[in-house]
Design an enzyme around this catalytic site. Structure first.
Site, PDB file in Angstrom:
ATOM      1  N   ARG A  58       0.714  -1.147   0.056  1.00 16.98           N
ATOM      2  CA  ARG A  58       0.042   0.028  -0.068  1.00 16.98           C
ATOM      3  C   ARG A  58       0.979   1.341   0.011  1.00 16.98           C
ATOM      4  O   ARG A  58       0.177   2.182  -0.451  1.00 16.98           O
ATOM      5  CB  ARG A  58      -1.137  -0.069   1.431  1.00 16.98           C
ATOM      6  N   GLU A  95       3.893  -7.283  14.702  1.00 15.45           N
ATOM      7  CA  GLU A  95       3.014  -7.216  15.921  1.00 15.45           C
ATOM      8  C   GLU A  95       2.387  -8.717  15.888  1.00 15.45           C
ATOM      9  O   GLU A  95       1.965  -9.159  16.717  1.00 15.45           O
ATOM     10  CB  GLU A  95       2.213  -6.429  16.208  1.00 15.45           C
TER      11      GLU A  95
END
Length: 129
Positions: A58, A95
């Site tokens: 993106r 994460e």
């Protein structure tokens, strides 16, 4: 323009406890996208940026548009196995998983590359690049 109005939050995606900020509200709105690009170009205008390193995938959307508007070369930082030539690679933890990022060895970054992704969460991808 309040960009927060164009970035819905999807809770618990891709896993519980992670909130996904969906930038498709910006990319699907030409006025919001144009606003973002103009602001980003203005932010880098006086910084002697020699290239923009666009982070897969993106980040490509914003880096490409900013690169065109600022006449700055765009270098791709891609996920492993997506670039055809010899690459530098780095594996890192996110994460919720591990990932590998690659840059082609023949990429010309110059002395002051700017790394551009679509958002900053933990900073792991930026550090890896």
């Amino acid at each position: 323009m309040n960009l927060k109005e164009h970035i819905p939050v999807v809770p618990n995606w891709p896993k519980p406890g992670v909130n996904f900020l969906d930038i498709s509200g910006i990319t699907s709105n030409p006025m919001a996208m144009s606003y973002c690009v103009k602001k980003l170009v203005k932010c880098i205008a006086d910084n002697d940026i020699t290239s923009i390193v666009a982070v897969d995938s993106r980040g490509f959307l914003f880096a490409g548009a900013v690169g065109i508007q600022s006449a700055t070369p765009v270098i791709l930082a891609r996920k492993a196995g997506k670039l055809p030539k010899a690459c530098y690679r780095h594996t890192y933890a996110t994460e919720y998983s591990t990932d590998t990022v690659e840059l082609q060895c023949n990429s010309v970054l110059g002395a002051r590359p700017l790394i551009m992704d679509d958002l900053l969460a933990t900073g792991g991808t930026i550090l890896a690049v």
